[in-house]
Structures are given as C-alpha cells and as structure tokens.
Design a protein around this motif. Structure first.
Motif, mmCIF file in Angstrom:
data_model
loop_
_atom_site.group_PDB
_atom_site.id
_atom_site.type_symbol
_atom_site.label_atom_id
_atom_site.label_comp_id
_atom_site.label_asym_id
_atom_site.label_seq_id
_atom_site.Cartn_x
_atom_site.Cartn_y
_atom_site.Cartn_z
ATOM 1 N N ASN A 150 -20.743 36.372 28.848
ATOM 2 C CA ASN A 150 -19.596 36.833 29.483
ATOM 3 C C ASN A 150 -19.043 35.849 30.188
ATOM 4 O OD1 ASN A 150 -17.914 39.421 30.009
ATOM 5 N ND2 ASN A 150 -18.260 38.838 32.179
ATOM 6 N N LEU A 151 -17.546 35.480 30.157
ATOM 7 C CA LEU A 151 -16.997 34.519 31.029
ATOM 8 C C LEU A 151 -15.793 35.347 31.795
ATOM 9 C CD1 LEU A 151 -16.368 31.719 28.369
ATOM 10 C CD2 LEU A 151 -18.235 31.914 29.948
ATOM 11 N N ILE A 152 -15.471 34.854 33.054
ATOM 12 C CA ILE A 152 -14.402 35.568 33.679
ATOM 13 C C ILE A 152 -13.279 34.247 33.570
ATOM 14 C CG2 ILE A 152 -13.395 36.548 35.843
ATOM 15 C CD1 ILE A 152 -16.467 37.153 36.375
ATOM 16 N N LEU A 153 -12.034 34.803 32.995
ATOM 17 C CA LEU A 153 -10.987 33.994 32.936
ATOM 18 C C LEU A 153 -10.018 34.127 33.915
ATOM 19 C CD1 LEU A 153 -10.311 33.749 28.960
ATOM 20 C CD2 LEU A 153 -12.025 32.391 30.483
ATOM 21 N N ASP A 154 -9.976 32.877 34.774
ATOM 22 C CA ASP A 154 -8.955 33.235 35.975
ATOM 23 C C ASP A 154 -7.680 32.745 35.821
ATOM 24 O OD1 ASP A 154 -8.521 33.476 38.686
ATOM 25 O OD2 ASP A 154 -9.896 32.263 39.443
ATOM 26 N N SER A 155 -7.060 33.128 36.730
ATOM 27 C CA SER A 155 -5.330 32.621 36.421
ATOM 28 C C SER A 155 -5.177 31.118 36.605
ATOM 29 C CB SER A 155 -4.592 33.406 37.741
ATOM 30 O OG SER A 155 -3.111 32.767 37.446
ATOM 31 N N GLY A 156 -4.746 30.393 35.848
ATOM 32 C CA GLY A 156 -4.303 29.040 35.859
ATOM 33 C C GLY A 156 -5.344 28.169 34.924
ATOM 34 N N SER A 157 -6.430 28.985 34.473
ATOM 35 C CA SER A 157 -7.524 28.320 33.567
ATOM 36 C C SER A 157 -7.184 27.979 32.348
ATOM 37 C CB SER A 157 -8.947 29.179 33.820
ATOM 38 O OG SER A 157 -8.772 30.501 32.884
ATOM 39 N N LEU A 158 -7.798 27.057 31.785
ATOM 40 C CA LEU A 158 -7.774 26.703 30.044
ATOM 41 C C LEU A 158 -9.417 26.862 29.612
ATOM 42 C CD1 LEU A 158 -6.335 25.580 27.883
ATOM 43 C CD2 LEU A 158 -6.959 23.319 28.833
ATOM 44 N N LEU A 159 -9.352 27.687 28.699
ATOM 45 C CA LEU A 159 -10.472 27.593 27.803
ATOM 46 C C LEU A 159 -10.295 27.139 26.491
ATOM 47 C CD1 LEU A 159 -13.506 29.015 27.865
ATOM 48 C CD2 LEU A 159 -12.351 30.857 26.396
ATOM 49 N N ILE A 160 -10.917 26.184 26.168
ATOM 50 C CA ILE A 160 -11.261 25.463 24.794
ATOM 51 C C ILE A 160 -12.088 25.866 23.906
ATOM 52 C CG2 ILE A 160 -10.808 23.323 23.677
ATOM 53 C CD1 ILE A 160 -10.120 22.253 26.467
ATOM 54 N N MET A 161 -11.749 26.166 22.944
ATOM 55 C CA MET A 161 -12.809 26.709 21.833
ATOM 56 C C MET A 161 -12.896 25.687 20.520
ATOM 57 S SD MET A 161 -13.299 30.735 21.860
ATOM 58 C CE MET A 161 -11.433 31.162 21.922
ATOM 59 N N GLN A 162 -13.762 24.940 20.399
ATOM 60 C CA GLN A 162 -13.595 24.079 18.992
ATOM 61 C C GLN A 162 -14.920 23.823 18.217
ATOM 62 O OE1 GLN A 162 -12.171 20.029 20.496
ATOM 63 N NE2 GLN A 162 -13.346 20.619 22.425
ATOM 64 N N GLY A 163 -14.732 22.907 17.401
ATOM 65 C CA GLY A 163 -15.915 22.703 16.505
ATOM 66 C C GLY A 163 -16.544 23.900 15.673
ATOM 67 N N GLU A 164 -17.750 24.113 15.881
ATOM 68 C CA GLU A 164 -18.125 25.504 15.041
ATOM 69 C C GLU A 164 -17.925 26.864 15.372
ATOM 70 O OE1 GLU A 164 -19.256 25.394 11.992
ATOM 71 O OE2 GLU A 164 -19.970 23.549 11.492
ATOM 72 N N THR A 165 -17.336 26.831 16.590
ATOM 73 C CA THR A 165 -17.151 28.069 17.567
ATOM 74 C C THR A 165 -16.683 29.270 16.796
ATOM 75 O OG1 THR A 165 -16.830 26.998 19.553
ATOM 76 C CG2 THR A 165 -16.649 29.021 19.879
ATOM 77 N N GLN A 166 -15.779 29.212 16.009
ATOM 78 C CA GLN A 166 -15.228 30.209 15.406
ATOM 79 C C GLN A 166 -16.018 30.920 14.230
ATOM 80 O OE1 GLN A 166 -12.954 31.914 17.021
ATOM 81 N NE2 GLN A 166 -12.708 30.246 18.578
ATOM 82 N N ASN A 167 -16.685 29.972 13.695
ATOM 83 C CA ASN A 167 -17.464 30.162 12.370
ATOM 84 C C ASN A 167 -18.747 30.905 12.900
ATOM 85 O OD1 ASN A 167 -15.884 28.670 10.921
ATOM 86 N ND2 ASN A 167 -16.638 26.654 11.228
ATOM 87 N N TYR A 168 -19.130 30.884 14.147
ATOM 88 C CA TYR A 168 -20.530 31.505 14.479
ATOM 89 C C TYR A 168 -20.388 32.594 15.618
ATOM 90 C CZ TYR A 168 -23.221 28.030 12.093
ATOM 91 O OH TYR A 168 -23.450 27.367 10.781
ATOM 92 N N TRP A 169 -19.201 32.552 16.390
ATOM 93 C CA TRP A 169 -19.054 33.580 17.474
ATOM 94 C C TRP A 169 -17.946 34.177 17.342
ATOM 95 C CZ3 TRP A 169 -22.615 33.702 21.497
ATOM 96 C CH2 TRP A 169 -23.531 32.741 21.609
ATOM 97 N N GLN A 170 -17.883 35.757 17.703
ATOM 98 C CA GLN A 170 -16.640 36.519 17.891
ATOM 99 C C GLN A 170 -16.477 36.430 19.201
ATOM 100 O OE1 GLN A 170 -17.857 39.992 15.913
ATOM 101 N NE2 GLN A 170 -16.472 39.712 14.193
ATOM 102 N N HIS A 171 -15.006 36.696 19.844
ATOM 103 C CA HIS A 171 -14.786 36.993 21.017
ATOM 104 C C HIS A 171 -13.908 38.210 21.147
ATOM 105 C CE1 HIS A 171 -11.957 34.305 19.626
ATOM 106 N NE2 HIS A 171 -10.981 34.800 20.084
ATOM 107 N N CYS A 172 -13.984 38.808 22.510
ATOM 108 C CA CYS A 172 -12.979 40.192 22.749
ATOM 109 C C CYS A 172 -12.755 40.138 24.429
ATOM 110 C CB CYS A 172 -13.891 41.284 22.455
ATOM 111 S SG CYS A 172 -15.171 41.738 23.714
ATOM 112 N N LEU A 173 -11.468 41.030 24.472
ATOM 113 C CA LEU A 173 -11.225 41.168 25.833
ATOM 114 C C LEU A 173 -11.386 42.857 25.952
ATOM 115 C CD1 LEU A 173 -9.552 38.975 27.942
ATOM 116 C CD2 LEU A 173 -8.158 40.740 27.758
ATOM 117 N N PRO A 174 -12.347 43.173 26.607
ATOM 118 C CA PRO A 174 -12.569 44.638 26.809
ATOM 119 C C PRO A 174 -11.624 45.358 27.486
ATOM 120 C CG PRO A 174 -14.325 43.547 27.647
ATOM 121 C CD PRO A 174 -13.558 42.354 27.263
ATOM 122 N N LYS A 175 -11.451 46.582 27.276
ATOM 123 C CA LYS A 175 -10.793 47.587 28.279
ATOM 124 C C LYS A 175 -11.810 47.509 29.544
ATOM 125 C CE LYS A 175 -9.118 50.477 24.617
ATOM 126 N NZ LYS A 175 -7.946 49.821 24.130
#
Ligand SMILES: O=C(O)CCC(=O)C(=O)O
Ligand SMILES: [Mn+2]
Length: 193
Positions: A150-175
């Motif tokens: 679990n990450l907490i994405l704050d205002s003004g932040s940048l998250l970079i996902m690259q390399g194999e990330t999308q091939n092995y991980w899913q992500h979501c933003l829950p209600k």
C-alpha cells in the motif's frame, strides 16, 4: 531525489515533493477548471455502467487509446498539461505522448485492479503518475504471489512505474468509507503504435 519502492519484479520510484505544496494546490485548481472532464460508460458482463470517476484523455494528434471496450481519442494538449509533461519527461528522460487524467470526486470514486498493459503501450511501459488534491491509498498486488503493498499518493507527488512492473503487478485505487475530498491523477504514457 525519489524513493525506490523495493518490490520483486518491479521498478517503482516515488517522489513525494515533485511539486511544492503551493504549486500543487494551484495546479489542482487549474486542472479542475480547464480539463474536459466527463464520465464515460464502460461495458462489463453485457451491462453498461458509468465508470466510478471522471476522466479526460489528451495527447499528440488524435492518438487513440483502447481500454475496457472504450476508445478514447486524444484532445490536443492544454498549456498546463504540456508544461507538466515537459517537467515529467525531463525528469524521467522519457518521451511521453499522451496523458490519461482521472478525477476521483470523493471516497466513492475508484479504479479497480488492473495493469497498464494495453498492447499500444509496448512491452515494458514507463508510466509516470502525478497526483493533486486529496491523498489516496494506491495498492499494488503481485499477480503470481499475491504480495501486496500500500502506498499513499500525496498531492504534488510523482510515481514512476517502469521495467517489468506492469507485467507482474496490478494496481488499484480503492473506494473508502470515510469522507475524502477530490483528487486528480495524471498518468503520462507513450503510445507506440
Ligand atoms: O489514480 C491513480 O493513482 C491510478 C490511475 C490508474 O491506475 C490509471 O489511470 O491507469
Ligand atoms: Mn493504471
């Protein structure tokens, strides 16, 4: 600058203060007012439903992006999106040509589990994700081991996902159950075909 999120089969970096808080507040207001927000329909299990968020798709001339049976045709870059893209591209040393803007109006808005692995993004896409407004939980789940983060994405932040990330991980933003103010997320992408 930037914090490496240490996870197997992933290359994820989080830069908390990519924009200073004052700038992030101004950008939040500007994007709220100037982007062409709309609530698209999605077809799932033969039913048409409204997606639980607003979105807008911008990019180089008429780029198309298909996901969940929707085809989005890019609107031309606005001045503020273009300057955000330039700063993000310079930092990542990567040439993005489109951005998906999401507006989560409150705690009821969300995005379900998925990978950013549409064929038009190529094999190891670089996804750069800017957040403005309310903080939200962002969850990651390994497709094979089910490991979660679990990450907490704050205002003004940048998250970079690259390399194999999308091939092995899913992500979501829950209600969430508690009240949450609006949040804007911009995911810069490179459409390769
Ligand atoms: O809002 C976020 O942080 C994530 C959005 C997302 O995953 C997407 O648009 O593909
Ligand atoms: Mn995504």
């Amino acid at each position: 600058m930037g914090l490496k999120i240490l996870l197997p089969d992933a290359d994820i970096t989080y830069i908390e203060n990519f924009y200073a808080k004052d700038d992030a507040d101004k950008l939040y207001q500007q994007l709220t007012q100037t982007l062409a927000w709309r609530q698209d329909d999605i077809r799932m299990f033969g039913k048409t439903m409204k997606i639980p968020r607003l979105q807008a798709w911008y990019g180089d001339n008429n780029l198309r992006y298909r996901y969940s049976n929707m085809t989005l045709v890019a609107m031309p870059w606005t001045a503020s999106l273009l300057s955000l893209k330039t700063k993000v591209s310079d930092y990542c040393q990567h040439d993005f040509n489109a951005v998906l803007a999401n507006m989560y109006r409150n705690q009821h808005d969300s995005v379900g589990w998925h990978s950013d692995n549409e064929p038009e993004l190529g094999e190891m896409p670089v996804i750069a994700s800017l957040s403005f407004g309310a903080k939200r939980d962002f969850q990651l789940k390994h497709i094979k081991t089910q490991e979660k983060k679990n990450l907490i994405l704050d205002s003004g932040s940048l998250l970079i996902m690259q390399g194999e990330t999308q091939n092995y991980w899913q992500h979501c933003l829950p209600k969430r159950a508690r009240t949450i103010m609006p949040r804007i997320n911009l995911t810069f992408r490179k459409i390769t075909r």
